[in-house]
Design a protein around this motif. Structure first.
Motif, PDB file in Angstrom:
ATOM      1  N   ARG A 294      45.387  42.401  43.689  1.00 45.50           N
ATOM      2  CA  ARG A 294      45.451  43.270  44.864  1.00 45.50           C
ATOM      3  C   ARG A 294      46.597  44.249  44.680  1.00 45.50           C
ATOM      4  O   ARG A 294      47.699  43.852  44.260  1.00 45.50           O
ATOM      5  CB  ARG A 294      45.678  42.445  46.130  1.00 45.50           C
ATOM      6  N   ALA A 295      46.353  45.519  44.958  1.00 51.63           N
ATOM      7  CA  ALA A 295      47.415  46.525  44.916  1.00 51.63           C
ATOM      8  C   ALA A 295      48.084  46.591  46.284  1.00 51.63           C
ATOM      9  O   ALA A 295      47.415  46.685  47.319  1.00 51.63           O
ATOM     10  CB  ALA A 295      46.854  47.884  44.550  1.00 51.63           C
ATOM     11  N   VAL A 296      49.414  46.517  46.269  1.00 49.74           N
ATOM     12  CA  VAL A 296      50.199  46.627  47.495  1.00 49.74           C
ATOM     13  C   VAL A 296      51.043  47.887  47.389  1.00 49.74           C
ATOM     14  O   VAL A 296      51.878  48.006  46.485  1.00 49.74           O
ATOM     15  CB  VAL A 296      51.100  45.398  47.699  1.00 49.74           C
ATOM     16  N   ASP A 297      50.827  48.852  48.279  1.00 52.40           N
ATOM     17  CA  ASP A 297      51.509  50.139  48.220  1.00 52.40           C
ATOM     18  C   ASP A 297      52.489  50.293  49.374  1.00 52.40           C
ATOM     19  O   ASP A 297      52.291  49.731  50.461  1.00 52.40           O
ATOM     20  CB  ASP A 297      50.489  51.281  48.288  1.00 52.40           C
ATOM     21  N   TYR A 298      53.526  51.099  49.110  1.00 45.40           N
ATOM     22  CA  TYR A 298      54.479  51.408  50.174  1.00 45.40           C
ATOM     23  C   TYR A 298      55.042  52.798  49.946  1.00 45.40           C
ATOM     24  O   TYR A 298      55.308  53.208  48.815  1.00 45.40           O
ATOM     25  CB  TYR A 298      55.621  50.388  50.219  1.00 45.40           C
TER      26      TYR A 298
ATOM     27  N   ARG B 117      56.496  56.831  46.076  1.00 46.99           N
ATOM     28  CA  ARG B 117      55.551  55.752  46.357  1.00 46.99           C
ATOM     29  C   ARG B 117      55.823  54.581  45.428  1.00 46.99           C
ATOM     30  O   ARG B 117      56.279  54.771  44.289  1.00 46.99           O
ATOM     31  CB  ARG B 117      54.123  56.252  46.158  1.00 46.99           C
ATOM     32  N   ALA B 118      55.564  53.389  45.918  1.00 47.18           N
ATOM     33  CA  ALA B 118      55.722  52.176  45.121  1.00 47.18           C
ATOM     34  C   ALA B 118      54.439  51.364  45.192  1.00 47.18           C
ATOM     35  O   ALA B 118      53.751  51.352  46.215  1.00 47.18           O
ATOM     36  CB  ALA B 118      56.890  51.341  45.628  1.00 47.18           C
ATOM     37  N   ARG B 119      54.124  50.704  44.097  1.00 42.05           N
ATOM     38  CA  ARG B 119      52.949  49.820  44.062  1.00 42.05           C
ATOM     39  C   ARG B 119      53.289  48.579  43.255  1.00 42.05           C
ATOM     40  O   ARG B 119      53.884  48.661  42.174  1.00 42.05           O
ATOM     41  CB  ARG B 119      51.752  50.514  43.436  1.00 42.05           C
ATOM     42  N   MET B 120      52.915  47.424  43.784  1.00 40.17           N
ATOM     43  CA  MET B 120      52.936  46.212  42.972  1.00 40.17           C
ATOM     44  C   MET B 120      51.521  45.670  42.886  1.00 40.17           C
ATOM     45  O   MET B 120      50.765  45.707  43.864  1.00 40.17           O
ATOM     46  CB  MET B 120      53.916  45.163  43.506  1.00 40.17           C
ATOM     47  N   VAL B 121      51.153  45.206  41.694  1.00 40.14           N
ATOM     48  CA  VAL B 121      49.827  44.645  41.447  1.00 40.14           C
ATOM     49  C   VAL B 121      49.986  43.128  41.416  1.00 40.14           C
ATOM     50  O   VAL B 121      50.617  42.578  40.508  1.00 40.14           O
ATOM     51  CB  VAL B 121      49.245  45.172  40.123  1.00 40.14           C
ATOM     52  N   VAL B 122      49.436  42.471  42.429  1.00 45.88           N
ATOM     53  CA  VAL B 122      49.630  41.036  42.619  1.00 45.88           C
ATOM     54  C   VAL B 122      48.454  40.252  42.051  1.00 45.88           C
ATOM     55  O   VAL B 122      47.293  40.555  42.353  1.00 45.88           O
ATOM     56  CB  VAL B 122      49.800  40.703  44.117  1.00 45.88           C
ATOM     57  N   ASP B 123      48.759  39.265  41.220  1.00 45.15           N
ATOM     58  CA  ASP B 123      47.753  38.311  40.757  1.00 45.15           C
ATOM     59  C   ASP B 123      47.523  37.310  41.881  1.00 45.15           C
ATOM     60  O   ASP B 123      48.398  36.493  42.206  1.00 45.15           O
ATOM     61  CB  ASP B 123      48.265  37.606  39.487  1.00 45.15           C
ATOM     62  N   LEU B 124      46.357  37.370  42.499  1.00 45.52           N
ATOM     63  CA  LEU B 124      46.089  36.554  43.682  1.00 45.52           C
ATOM     64  C   LEU B 124      45.936  35.076  43.361  1.00 45.52           C
ATOM     65  O   LEU B 124      46.123  34.225  44.242  1.00 45.52           O
ATOM     66  CB  LEU B 124      44.837  37.073  44.394  1.00 45.52           C
ATOM     67  N   ASP B 125      45.573  34.742  42.146  1.00 47.61           N
ATOM     68  CA  ASP B 125      45.407  33.344  41.778  1.00 47.61           C
ATOM     69  C   ASP B 125      46.739  32.672  41.464  1.00 47.61           C
ATOM     70  O   ASP B 125      46.963  31.520  41.824  1.00 47.61           O
ATOM     71  CB  ASP B 125      44.470  33.219  40.573  1.00 47.61           C
TER      72      ASP B 125
END
Length: 479
Positions: free
Chosen positions: A392-396, A414-422
C-alpha cells in the motif's frame, strides 16, 4: 613492447582507481594482502572529477539561492544573478583542478602500489599494463583481479553527431563558461541535474524527453515536481520527442537539433544524457572467455559468474550505478577476497552478511540534487507490485509539516512510503521537496533494517523539523 618487460606478483590486482577501486584496495590491504592498482586516467575516477563532486558544486549555489528566495527577510537580498565565474571556480576547487596528487597520496598511505597506464587482462589472474611511455608491465594476481573500470556516457549514433562535439556528463560538469543556450537530451538524473545547474547559472535550457516525464525510475510525482520547478525557473521541457539528427555548420556556431515531430531546436551546446555503457570494451575480457564491452554478471560478493578469481565491482556489474553503492560493493568484495584468500570458500553468502551486497537489490538510496530535491530508497509502488508484494502506498503533503513551513514560504513537496502489508515493513520510501536529501538516511535504515512499523512508531521525530513527516506518514497509515 620494450625489450625488458617488468613482471610483478601481488595477492590482488585492481583495474581502475576510482572510488570503487580505491575501496577494494583499502579493504584488501587492511586484510594484509599485497595490492596493485592500475589507472589509465586520474586516480579518484569519474566521481571526483566529472560526476559527483563537480556536479554538486555547480548545483549547490543554484539550489541555495532558490531556497533563500523563499525565506522572509532574505529573499530580496538574493534576487540577482549568480556570480558564474565564482561558481565555476568553486567547481574547479571541488574537482581538485583535475589533479590527483591527493588521491595518489591516499593510496600510497594504505600501502597499495599504483601503476599508471592502460590495464588489460591477458589470461587467468594476469594483467598487462601499458604505461604512458609505452613500456609494458605484467602483473599476476595470486588470489583475485578486481575490475573497477566504471561506465561511460553513451552518445546516440545520430546523423551529424560526430561533427557537433556534443557534451556528455564530462563536458557538462567541466565546462569553462556558461552557454547562452543549452539543449539537454534525456530526462534522467544527469539530465535534470545539469538542466538545473546551467539554467540557474544563466543558460536558456531546453530539455528533450523521449518519454512522458522526468526521472522515470522514481515515483511519478518526483518528476512532476522537478519539472514544475524547472519550468518556473525558465527551462523549456518537451516530452514525447526524439532527436533524429544534429548539425553544427560552423565550428564555433550553433547546433541545430532536428526532431521526429518535424520541428527543430537551436542551441550553443547540446548535452546527451542518454545512458551509460560499461568500460569493458578494451579490457581483454575475450582472453578469459567473456564478451568485450559487456556488463559483468556477478554474485552478491561481486565475483564474476563462473570464475573463482575475477571480480566486477561498481558500475561494470550494472547492479546500481551510483558511487556510494559501488563503494559499498567494494567493501563487500574486499572482505570476500580476503576471506577466500585465507581459505574460507564462502560457499554461503547470507543476505545482509559481510560478504553479500544485498542492498543493491533491496535498499538502494539515491538523492537527485535538483530544486526541489528528490530522494528515494528501495522499491517504488510499481516495482513492489511487479515483484509480487502486497503493498500500500501512503502519501503525505510535505507542505503540511511544521518544519517545512519554517524552511521556506510556499514549500511544495511530497512523501510516500510503500508498506508491505503482510510483513508490516517498508519496501520503499520517496521524498521530494527542498532540503529533504538529509532525510533519506533515516528511510534507508528503516528499509535496510526491515524495521517493523510498530517499532518505527516509537522513533519520535524532533519538532519542528521536516522529519516529522515520518509521524504523519505513520498516522496516515494507521488511519
Amino acid at each position: 613492447m620494450t625489450d625488458a618487460v617488468k613482471n610483478s606478483a601481488y595477492d590482488v590486482v585492481v583495474i581502475g582507481a576510482g572510488p570503487v577501486g580505491e575501496n577494494v584496495a583499502d579493504r584488501t590491504r587492511a586484510a594484509g594482502l599485497s595490492t596493485a592498482v592500475v589507472e589509465s586516467e586520474l586516480v579518484g575516477g569519474e566521481c571526483s572529477y566529472w560526476a559527483c563532486m563537480p556536479s554538486k558544486a555547480l548545483l549547490r549555489p543554484v539550489v541555495a539561492r532558490a531556497d533563500a528566495r523563499k525565506v522572509p527577510g532574505l529573499g530580496g537580498a538574493v534576487q540577482g544573478p549568480l556570480d558564474a565565474d565564482a561558481v565555476l571556480a568553486y567547481r574547479d576547487e571541488e574537482a581538485s583542478h583535475w589533479k590527483d596528487e591527493g588521491q595518489v597520496s591516499w593510496l600510497d598511505g594504505v600501502g597499495a602500489d599504483v601503476y599508471r597506464g592502460k590495464g588489460r587482462l591477458t589470461g587467468v589472474r594476469e594483467v598487462s599494463v601499458t604505461g604512458p611511455d609505452g613500456r609494458e608491465t605484467r602483473l599476476t594476481a595470486r588470489h583475485a583481479v578486481a575490475v573497477c573500470t566504471g561506465s561511460r556516457a553513451v552518445v546516440p549514433d545520430l546523423p551529424g553527431v560526430a561533427d557537433v562535439r556534443p557534451w556528455t556528463s564530462r563536458e557538462a560538469t567541466s565546462a569553462k563558461e556558461v552557454p547562452s543556450r543549452l539543449v539537454v537530451v534525456g530526462g534522467g538524473v544527469v539530465g535534470v541535474e545539469m538542466a538545473t545547474a546551467w539554467q540557474g547559472l544563466g543558460a536558456q535550457v531546453t530539455m528533450l524527453i523521449r518519454g512522458g516525464r522526468l526521472l522515470p525510475k522514481m515515483e511519478p510525482f518526483a518528476g512532476e515536481l522537478v519539472a514544475d520547478a524547472l519550468t518556473e525557473a525558465g527551462a523549456r521541457i518537451r516530452t514525447g520527442v526524439s532527436a533524429v539528427s544534429v548539425h553544427r555548420p560552423a565550428p564555433d556556431g550553433p547546433v541545430t537539433v532536428e526532431l521526429d515531430d518535424g520541428t527543430s531546436v537551436e542551441a550553443d551546446e547540446i548535452l546527451f544524457a542518454t545512458g551509460r555503457a560499461p568500460r569493458t570494451d578494451d579490457l581483454g575480457l575475450d582472453t578469459v572467455g567473456l564478451e568485450p564491452g559487456s556488463w559483468l554478471d556477478v554474485d552478491d560478493s561481486c565475483r564474476v559468474a563462473g570464475s573463482d578469481w575475477l571480480y566486477g565491482v561498481g558500475d561494470v556489474n550494472h547492479r546500481a550505478l551510483l558511487t556510494h553503492q559501488g563503494k559499498y560493493q567494494a567493501r563487500v568484495a574486499g572482505a570476500a577476497i580476503a576471506a577466500r584468500a585465507q581459505g574460507d570458500p564462502l560457499s554461503r553468502t547470507e543476505p545482509w552478511g559481510a560478504y553479500a551486497a544485498t542492498a543493491d537489490h533491496a535498499a538502494v538510496p539515491q538523492v537527485v540534487f535538483t530544486d526541489p530535491e528528490a530522494a528515494s530508497v528501495g522499491l517504488t509502488l510499481a516495482e513492489a507490485e511487479e515483484a509480487g508484494h502486497r503493498v500500500r502506498a501512503v502519501d503525505y503533503d510535505l507542505a503540511s509539516v511544521a518544519g517545512s513551513g519554517l524552511f521556506a514560504q510556499g514549500y511544495r513537496g511530497r512523501a510516500r512510503m510503500v508498506v508491505d502489508l503482510d510483513r508490516e515493513i517498508l519496501r520503499g520510501v520517496t521524498f521530494v521537496g527542498p532540503g529533504i536529501g538529509e532525510l533519506l538516511h533515516s528511510a534507508t535504515v528503516a528499509v535496510a533494517g526491515e524495521v517493523p512499523l510498530d517499532r518505527l512508531w516509537h522513533a519520535v521525530p524532533a519538532y519542528p523539523t521536516i522529519s516529522e513527516v515520518w509521524l504523519r506518514l505513520l498516522e496516515t497509515y494507521r488511519g
